[in-house]
Design a protein around this motif. Structure first.
Motif, PDB file in Angstrom:
ATOM      1  N   GLY A 263       0.984  -1.222   0.085  1.00 36.89           N
ATOM      2  CA  GLY A 263      -0.071   0.047   0.157  1.00 36.89           C
ATOM      3  C   GLY A 263       0.824   1.294   0.086  1.00 36.89           C
ATOM      4  O   GLY A 263       0.676   2.148  -0.570  1.00 36.89           O
TER       5      GLY A 263
ATOM      6  N   ALA B  85      -6.368  -0.439   0.455  1.00 34.15           N
ATOM      7  CA  ALA B  85      -6.364  -0.984  -0.847  1.00 34.15           C
ATOM      8  C   ALA B  85      -7.644   0.228  -1.809  1.00 34.15           C
ATOM      9  O   ALA B  85      -8.627   0.547  -0.949  1.00 34.15           O
ATOM     10  CB  ALA B  85      -7.051  -2.453  -1.152  1.00 34.15           C
TER      11      ALA B  85
ATOM     12  N   PHE C  19      -3.937   0.147  -5.775  1.00 31.28           N
ATOM     13  CA  PHE C  19      -3.918  -1.117  -5.244  1.00 31.28           C
ATOM     14  C   PHE C  19      -4.958  -1.929  -5.101  1.00 31.28           C
ATOM     15  O   PHE C  19      -5.997  -1.527  -4.324  1.00 31.28           O
ATOM     16  CB  PHE C  19      -3.381  -0.530  -3.728  1.00 31.28           C
ATOM     17  CG  PHE C  19      -3.081  -1.486  -2.685  1.00 31.28           C
ATOM     18  CD1 PHE C  19      -2.597  -2.800  -3.124  1.00 31.28           C
ATOM     19  CD2 PHE C  19      -3.198  -1.285  -1.379  1.00 31.28           C
ATOM     20  CE1 PHE C  19      -2.281  -3.713  -2.139  1.00 31.28           C
ATOM     21  CE2 PHE C  19      -2.764  -2.240  -0.393  1.00 31.28           C
ATOM     22  CZ  PHE C  19      -2.372  -3.287  -0.936  1.00 31.28           C
ATOM     23  N   HIS C  20      -4.697  -2.861  -5.747  1.00 30.01           N
ATOM     24  CA  HIS C  20      -5.954  -3.928  -5.474  1.00 30.01           C
ATOM     25  C   HIS C  20      -5.432  -5.577  -4.853  1.00 30.01           C
ATOM     26  O   HIS C  20      -4.334  -5.881  -4.986  1.00 30.01           O
ATOM     27  CB  HIS C  20      -6.156  -4.666  -6.947  1.00 30.01           C
ATOM     28  CG  HIS C  20      -7.080  -5.655  -7.010  1.00 30.01           C
ATOM     29  ND1 HIS C  20      -8.281  -5.474  -6.620  1.00 30.01           N
ATOM     30  CD2 HIS C  20      -6.891  -7.071  -7.603  1.00 30.01           C
ATOM     31  CE1 HIS C  20      -8.784  -6.719  -6.728  1.00 30.01           C
ATOM     32  NE2 HIS C  20      -8.177  -7.426  -7.322  1.00 30.01           N
ATOM     33  N   VAL C  21      -6.365  -5.840  -3.994  1.00 30.25           N
ATOM     34  CA  VAL C  21      -6.164  -7.034  -3.141  1.00 30.25           C
ATOM     35  C   VAL C  21      -6.991  -8.163  -3.563  1.00 30.25           C
ATOM     36  O   VAL C  21      -8.169  -7.946  -3.510  1.00 30.25           O
ATOM     37  CB  VAL C  21      -6.309  -6.856  -1.676  1.00 30.25           C
ATOM     38  CG1 VAL C  21      -6.103  -7.926  -0.702  1.00 30.25           C
ATOM     39  CG2 VAL C  21      -5.332  -5.731  -0.959  1.00 30.25           C
TER      40      VAL C  21
END
Length: 473
Positions: free
Chosen positions: A251, A287, A261-263
């Motif tokens: 992050g 995220a 920011f992808h989770v």
């Protein structure tokens, strides 16, 4: 018309439905009590096709007999010795909800066809957003599976970072991801035209987590090679090993370079329901988007996946198309017209299944399941460590455990592959295998809350028995 009238007969439906419920209840009981001889009644693919081809050629018959055959020929997820893929044994209440949604068949691209499912979907999205740590500006949707959800998230990232909807690709775009990430991230990037070079796979450490110390190096190399990096993906957890990436550090890196920011929390993101284990996704609140499968540790039938956005308005940037027969204004941000935000137009009433769990059992049942399955994995690790001829691939962080047996004068990959094959053919247990850094490991996903320590002991005993048998041959 006579056949149609019979097919829609309410009395016929009543009889068939009651019969099926009785059949499924008996099946559930026999699976849980281990009265079923096999967890998986395995047949080779051609043999299975031949079986069903013969069945097809019989023509019309009693549908209850067909249902019985389907059960007999299927893999039994409710059996305590099912430890294979990351697919949950669904809660019985969801089977009832599935029957309800199947009969109503209300698609939900537009509000008029999703009078119930669209509001329920919003409630479930807000519940998950709160668990993740997002504020009231967040929102989300449900999709048919993690693969589609991750693709949608990357498309949203692209829409947020560059304009391709009208003009097409004008930049060499790239996404950064762990080399241990689920294959669907790679597939999504290729679908989006990034190609092999646009998928920047960052090496992992000895725990199979993305090396955050290398993010800057790989980012700069990509930039110097003319790529515009739009997104960095964190795995929570990885599919093969169950390892969680350091979301806090990812992050910070994303924020520094203004990346999306992808989770991908398709499996392990469920720990947001657990006070005991949610520390594993520390930093997930930073995220821009998060994927969590309800159909993994949250006991909902497949496919039911949540895609949650920190800023709900971002979800409307993904697809901006005119469809006058569906909605009047393509640019209005209508939460109740789900077709504006997803690939799917006629989408199943999947929210009904999750909501039925909340109404029947309350949110606490998710917490209880996540805690139990993680705790069971910890017990399994202790059992493995107590046997000197077994070793772990990595210290597990989730309910996924990768291990293998080591025998003197035996090639490890060969013997463990043979063990897994024999387990499959005998059908008493169902586990899978994976390859981590060119080493083959047996892989267990503990998905059934009715699996106990005694079943894990029995599995290890069985592996030892088979290994001795193979070694003698």
């Amino acid at each position: 018309m006579k056949k149609l009238q019979q097919a829609f007969s309410s009395e016929n439906f009543r009889q068939q439905a009651h019969s099926l419920v009785d059949l499924l209840a008996d099946y559930l009981e026999s699976a849980q009590n281990q009265d079923l001889q096999h967890v998986i009644p395995y047949k080779e693919p051609d043999e299975s096709f031949s079986f069903w081809q013969t069945d097809y050629e019989k023509g019309q018959e009693n549908v209850e007999d067909f249902f019985k055959t389907v059960i007999e020929q299927s893999t039994h997820l409710h059996h305590p010795q099912y430890m294979g893929h990351q697919v949950t044994p669904p809660l019985p209440i969801t089977a009832i909800a599935s029957m309800l949604s199947g009969m109503l068949n209300n698609g939900m691209a537009v509000y008029e066809m999703g009078l119930v499912s669209n509001p329920l979907e919003r409630i479930l999205s807000e519940l998950l957003a709160k668990k993740i740590g997002f504020d009231k500006n967040s929102g989300g949707l449900l999709t048919s599976g993690g693969t589609l959800a991750n693709l949608t998230a990357l498309l949203t990232a692209r829409a947020a970072k560059t304009d391709v909807w009208e003009e097409g690709n004008t930049d060499k775009l790239a996404v950064m991801v762990s080399e241990e990430a689920h294959y669907c991230i790679d597939r999504a990037a290729r679908i989006m035209g990034m190609g092999n070079a646009g998928i920047i796979k960052v090496p992992t450490n000895d725990r199979l987590q993305i090396r955050t110390d290398l993010l800057e190096k790989y980012y700069q190399e990509a930039t110097n090679n003319g790529f515009k990096v739009i997104c960095v993906v964190g795995s929570a957890c990885s599919t093969s090993s169950g390892s969680y990436d350091n979301l806090e550090e990812i992050g910070k890196f994303a924020q520094k370079h203004q990346l999306w920011f992808h989770v991908d929390g398709a499996h392990g993101g469920a720990v947001v329901f657990s006070e005991k284990y949610k520390y594993k996704v520390k930093g997930i609140e930073n995220a821009d988007s998060v994927v969590i499968d309800w159909h993994k540790m949250l006991m909902t039938p497949a496919l039911t996946t949540a895609l949650i956005f920190k800023r709900d308005e971002d979800s409307f940037k993904t697809f901006q198309q005119k469809a006058q027969y569906l909605w009047a204004n393509q640019y209005s941000k209508d939460w109740f017209n789900s077709g504006k935000r997803t690939f799917e137009c006629t989408k199943l009433m999947m929210s009904l299944k999750v909501y039925s769990i909340l109404k029947a059992h309350g949110e606490e049942i998710f917490t209880e399941n996540v805690d139990y399955l993680h705790g069971l994995a910890e017990k399994f690790v202790a059992l493995i460590k107590a046997r000197p001829n077994f070793e772990l691939a990595v210290e597990p962080e989730s309910n996924i455990v990768c291990f293998r047996i080591i025998l003197p004068n035996q090639e490890s990959n060969v013997i463990n592959s043979a063990i897994r094959k024999q387990l499959l053919q005998e059908g008493k247990f169902y586990i899978v295998q994976t390859t981590l850094r060119e080493n083959l490991y047996l892989r267990v996903s503990l998905m059934n809350p009715l699996t106990s320590e005694k079943h894990l002991v029995a599995l290890l005993d069985e592996i030892e028995r088979i290994s001795k048998q193979i070694a003698q041959q």
